[in-house]
Design a protein around this motif. Structure first.
Motif, short mmCIF file in Angstrom:
data_model
loop_
_atom_site.label_atom_id
_atom_site.label_comp_id
_atom_site.label_asym_id
_atom_site.label_seq_id
_atom_site.Cartn_x
_atom_site.Cartn_y
_atom_site.Cartn_z
N UNK A 1 0.82 -1.19 0.00
CA UNK A 1 0.00 0.00 0.00
C UNK A 1 0.86 1.26 0.00
N UNK A 2 1.98 1.21 0.70
CA UNK A 2 2.84 2.39 0.76
C UNK A 2 3.40 2.72 -0.62
N UNK A 3 3.88 1.71 -1.33
CA UNK A 3 4.46 1.93 -2.65
C UNK A 3 3.40 2.45 -3.62
N UNK A 4 2.21 1.89 -3.57
CA UNK A 4 1.13 2.35 -4.44
C UNK A 4 0.73 3.79 -4.13
N UNK A 5 0.68 4.13 -2.86
CA UNK A 5 0.31 5.49 -2.46
C UNK A 5 1.37 6.50 -2.91
N UNK A 6 2.65 6.13 -2.76
CA UNK A 6 3.71 7.02 -3.23
C UNK A 6 3.60 7.25 -4.74
N UNK A 7 3.31 6.19 -5.48
CA UNK A 7 3.14 6.32 -6.93
C UNK A 7 1.93 7.20 -7.26
N UNK A 8 0.84 7.03 -6.51
CA UNK A 8 -0.35 7.86 -6.72
C UNK A 8 -0.07 9.33 -6.47
N UNK A 9 0.82 9.61 -5.53
CA UNK A 9 1.17 10.99 -5.20
C UNK A 9 2.20 11.58 -6.16
N UNK A 10 2.70 10.76 -7.08
CA UNK A 10 3.62 11.25 -8.09
C UNK A 10 5.09 11.10 -7.75
N UNK A 11 5.41 10.33 -6.74
CA UNK A 11 6.81 10.10 -6.39
C UNK A 11 7.43 9.19 -7.43
N UNK A 12 8.38 9.73 -8.20
CA UNK A 12 9.02 8.91 -9.22
C UNK A 12 10.41 8.43 -8.79
N UNK A 13 10.90 8.92 -7.65
CA UNK A 13 12.20 8.49 -7.14
C UNK A 13 12.14 8.52 -5.62
N UNK A 14 12.64 7.45 -4.99
CA UNK A 14 12.65 7.34 -3.53
C UNK A 14 14.08 7.06 -3.11
N UNK A 15 14.56 7.83 -2.14
CA UNK A 15 15.89 7.65 -1.58
C UNK A 15 15.75 7.07 -0.18
N UNK A 16 16.54 6.07 0.16
CA UNK A 16 16.42 5.51 1.49
C UNK A 16 17.51 4.53 1.84
#
Length: 58
Positions: A1-16
């Motif tokens: 759910x977290x990954x899908x929500x980030x994609x829905x919000x337009x996050x195209x790159x995640x640093x971690x």
């Protein structure tokens, strides 16, 4: 759910950071189409990259 929500919000790159408890989340982000996962060993480096990325990419 977290990954899908980030994609829905337009996050195209995640640093971690990677780690035992985070592995399922990072794997989900990594395999989500349209989202790039960039891993770091240190939280400070990930935060620095996340802050610098918008300036570099426009």
């Amino acid at each position: 759910m977290i990954a899908d929500r980030l994609a829905d919000l337009g996050a195209d790159r995640v640093f971690g950071v990677v780690g035992d408890a985070l592995n399922p989340i990072t794997d989900a982000i990594r395999t989500t189409e349209g989202t790039d996962w960039t891993r770091f060993r240190h939280e400070e480096a990930a935060a620095f990259a996340a802050g610098a990325w918008p300036r570099r990419s426009g």
